[in-house]
Enzyme design. Structure first.
Site, PDB file in Angstrom:
ATOM      1  N   ARG A  35       0.822  -1.218   0.000  1.00 40.12           N
ATOM      2  CA  ARG A  35       0.000   0.000   0.000  1.00 40.12           C
ATOM      3  C   ARG A  35       0.856   1.268   0.000  1.00 40.12           C
ATOM      4  NH1 ARG A  35      -4.809  -2.028   4.020  1.00 40.12           N
ATOM      5  NH2 ARG A  35      -6.029  -3.000   2.374  1.00 40.12           N
ATOM      6  N   LYS A 221     -19.762 -16.448   3.134  1.00 35.94           N
ATOM      7  CA  LYS A 221     -21.191 -16.323   3.424  1.00 35.94           C
ATOM      8  C   LYS A 221     -22.001 -15.661   2.327  1.00 35.94           C
ATOM      9  CE  LYS A 221     -20.714 -15.999   8.394  1.00 35.94           C
ATOM     10  NZ  LYS A 221     -20.808 -15.080   9.527  1.00 35.94           N
ATOM     11  N   GLY A 377      -9.934  -8.193  -0.317  1.00 37.32           N
ATOM     12  CA  GLY A 377      -8.715  -8.649   0.365  1.00 37.32           C
ATOM     13  C   GLY A 377      -8.318 -10.075   0.062  1.00 37.32           C
ATOM     14  N   GLY A 400     -14.229  -3.442   0.555  1.00 41.21           N
ATOM     15  CA  GLY A 400     -15.592  -2.940   0.716  1.00 41.21           C
ATOM     16  C   GLY A 400     -15.910  -1.819  -0.263  1.00 41.21           C
TER      17      GLY A 400
HETATM   18  P1  AMP Z   1     -15.167 -13.419   2.428  1.00 41.11           P
HETATM   19  O1  AMP Z   1     -14.449 -12.526   3.406  1.00 41.11           O
HETATM   20  O2  AMP Z   1     -16.613 -13.541   2.651  1.00 41.11           O
HETATM   21  O3  AMP Z   1     -14.790 -13.110   0.990  1.00 41.11           O
HETATM   22  O4  AMP Z   1     -14.635 -14.859   2.732  1.00 41.11           O
HETATM   23  C1  AMP Z   1     -13.311 -15.247   2.603  1.00 41.11           C
HETATM   24  C2  AMP Z   1     -13.111 -16.449   3.444  1.00 41.11           C
HETATM   25  O5  AMP Z   1     -13.978 -17.476   3.007  1.00 41.11           O
HETATM   26  C3  AMP Z   1     -11.712 -16.998   3.364  1.00 41.11           C
HETATM   27  O6  AMP Z   1     -11.091 -16.816   4.614  1.00 41.11           O
HETATM   28  C4  AMP Z   1     -11.930 -18.483   3.065  1.00 41.11           C
HETATM   29  O7  AMP Z   1     -11.138 -19.316   3.873  1.00 41.11           O
HETATM   30  C5  AMP Z   1     -13.393 -18.677   3.398  1.00 41.11           C
HETATM   31  N1  AMP Z   1     -13.958 -19.832   2.699  1.00 41.11           N
HETATM   32  C6  AMP Z   1     -13.900 -20.116   1.392  1.00 41.11           C
HETATM   33  N2  AMP Z   1     -14.482 -21.302   1.133  1.00 41.11           N
HETATM   34  C7  AMP Z   1     -14.919 -21.784   2.304  1.00 41.11           C
HETATM   35  C8  AMP Z   1     -15.594 -22.973   2.690  1.00 41.11           C
HETATM   36  N3  AMP Z   1     -15.919 -23.905   1.786  1.00 41.11           N
HETATM   37  N4  AMP Z   1     -15.866 -23.144   3.992  1.00 41.11           N
HETATM   38  C9  AMP Z   1     -15.546 -22.204   4.891  1.00 41.11           C
HETATM   39  N5  AMP Z   1     -14.907 -21.055   4.593  1.00 41.11           N
HETATM   40  C10 AMP Z   1     -14.606 -20.849   3.310  1.00 41.11           C
END
Ligand code: AMP
Length: 419
Positions: A35, A221, A377, A400
């Site tokens: 950064r 999620k 990220g 974000g």
């Molecule tokens: P996000 O911040 O919502 O983009 O989520 C990123 C996170 O999702 C990363 O830390 C991944 O380890 C997690 N992730 C990806 N696939 C899975 C999965 N099948 N089960 C649990 N966590 C996951």
């Protein structure tokens, strides 16, 4: 609005909002200087044009003033090294010393203010309220901080002749340094190069994308990605859905997902997204199979199985061979590619190969002429981990902020400069 390339900085003091929110180790050493490195061209432009620079940034989420764990003093050696000149660090934002140093700045000189978030005024949110504070107390505290925020903004603005916002990562926040201060410079405000490039890259994919246009949306999620999924539906030809989100979609349709991550309260939303995609002719692509594990750990036992037949006691942590093949093939056929969110738990090598195949396919499609944008990220961490960042058309610094911009929301930091 001014343009950094045509603005005359001669003899001017420029206050620049940078994003120096870099990771530090326990000794306060910068562990990733990306950064800071990214902001150098903007700083150099001012200095080469005969101006001086006042840098301001946040670092982490300090809850009070003077929590030295979050002091920007720790990054001074890194900034000096990358800039190749000394940096005056004043240790605060509002004190006499900051005002004196700013007033005495000579062309070619650079000073750095202390962490903006040492001051509640930066975010404009009251601090230190008791948990049982009454609504009146909360309202009074809010009013007080908004009042002192005006003085904070005025003080920061008094240091400089012009304002540059080069912190895309915080552009979705209406903070003192990212938005409010811009009003103090109606004829002398502009974007820095990072901001200009970010906006150009994102505008390119949302305004006039070459088709087919695919978005690859992963992560843990559904709840955090609903608005981007819904908004993208109006723009893309297809969406590859990966990561933990997959299992909420699968379970909502009656699939067996074992112990995989799942948000049952999102079932109606997931079904709604499936329906909307069908109505609008947007192809949703899921991995037909999963790499499943008997625990959430690097040393777990693993095997492959159909994504909607995961036995109890097992969880899906990555896509498997069929998914990799189908994702890769689809990506290679697209001309515009947006990637946000890993398709597996890429932090563990055992569950990183799906995300690696996606990153590699994006790099290969880019080599064949597609325009690719990776942001958020975790997906940026993925392309860096696999050494593919320089084979992507544009790697965004905003998580974000990027998502909100793509969703069509007005970013306060962008609007404050444009208006
Ligand atoms: P996000 O911040 O919502 O983009 O989520 C990123 C996170 O999702 C990363 O830390 C991944 O380890 C997690 N992730 C990806 N696939 C899975 C999965 N099948 N089960 C649990 N966590 C996951």
């Amino acid at each position: 609005m001014q343009k950094i390339d045509s603005y005359d900085f001669k003899g001017k003091r420029a206050i620049i909002r940078v994003d120096f929110n870099v990771p530090l180790d326990e000794n306060g050493q910068v562990t990733d200087d990306t950064r800071i490195r990214a902001a150098i061209p903007t700083i150099r432009k001012v200095l080469d044009g005969g101006g001086s620079v006042i840098l301001m940034s946040h670092l982490g989420r300090p809850k009070k003033n003077n929590d030295m764990k979050y002091s920007l003093g720790q990054i001074v050696p890194t900034v000096e090294k990358l800039l190749g000149r000394p940096v005056i660090f004043v240790g605060d934002c509002m004190g006499e010393k900051a005002a004196d140093e700013a007033a005495q700045l000579r062309p070619g000189e650079v000073m750095l203010l202390e962490n903006l978030r040492f001051y509640a005024e930066e975010e404009g949110k009251p601090r230190g309220l008791a948990d049982d504070a009454s609504d009146e107390e909360k309202a009074a505290a809010k009013k007080a901080v908004k009042e002192s925020q005006k003085k904070f903004v005025e003080r920061l603005a008094s240091y400089a002749d012009c304002y540059i916002n080069d912190a895309f990562g915080t552009a979705h926040r209406a903070h003192a340094s990212t938005a409010l201060i811009a009003d103090r410079f109606p004829n002398d405000k502009m974007f820095g190069y990072i901001m200009e490039n970010e906006l150009k890259a994102v505008d390119r994919i949302i305004e006039n994308p070459q088709r087919p246009f695919v978005a690859i949306i992963g992560g843990s999620k559904v709840s955090t990605k609903i608005s981007i999924l819904e908004n993208l539906m109006n723009k893309v030809d297809s969406i590859i859905i990966g990561g933990g989100m997959t299992y909420t979609f699968s379970a909502a349709q009656g699939g067996k997902i074992g112990d995989s991550i799942c948000e049952p309260d999102m079932f109606p939303t997931a079904l709604e997204i499936l329906k909307k995609a069908q109505e609008r002719g947007v192809k949703l692509i899921f991995s037909p199979d999963a790499l499943i594990a008997d625990k959430f750990a690097e040393d777990a036992d693993t095997r492959e199985c159909p994504a909607n037949e995961i036995p109890d006691g097992w969880m899906g942590l990555d896509i498997a061979e069929e998914g990799k093949k189908s994702f890769r093939e689809h990506i290679l056929g697209c001309k515009t590619i947006l990637w946000n969110g890993p398709v597996g738990v890429f932090e563990m090598d055992k569950f990183a190969t799906g995300s690696k195949v996606v990153a590699q396919a994006i790099a290969d499609a880019t080599a064949n002429g597609a325009f690719s944008l990776v942001g958020g990220g975790d997906s940026v961490a993925c392309v860096n981990k696999f050494g593919l960042a320089d084979r992507i058309s544009y790697v965004s610094t905003g998580g974000g902020a990027l998502l909100e911009y793509i969703e069509g929301k007005e970013l306060p930091g962008v609007a404050a400069i444009r208006k």
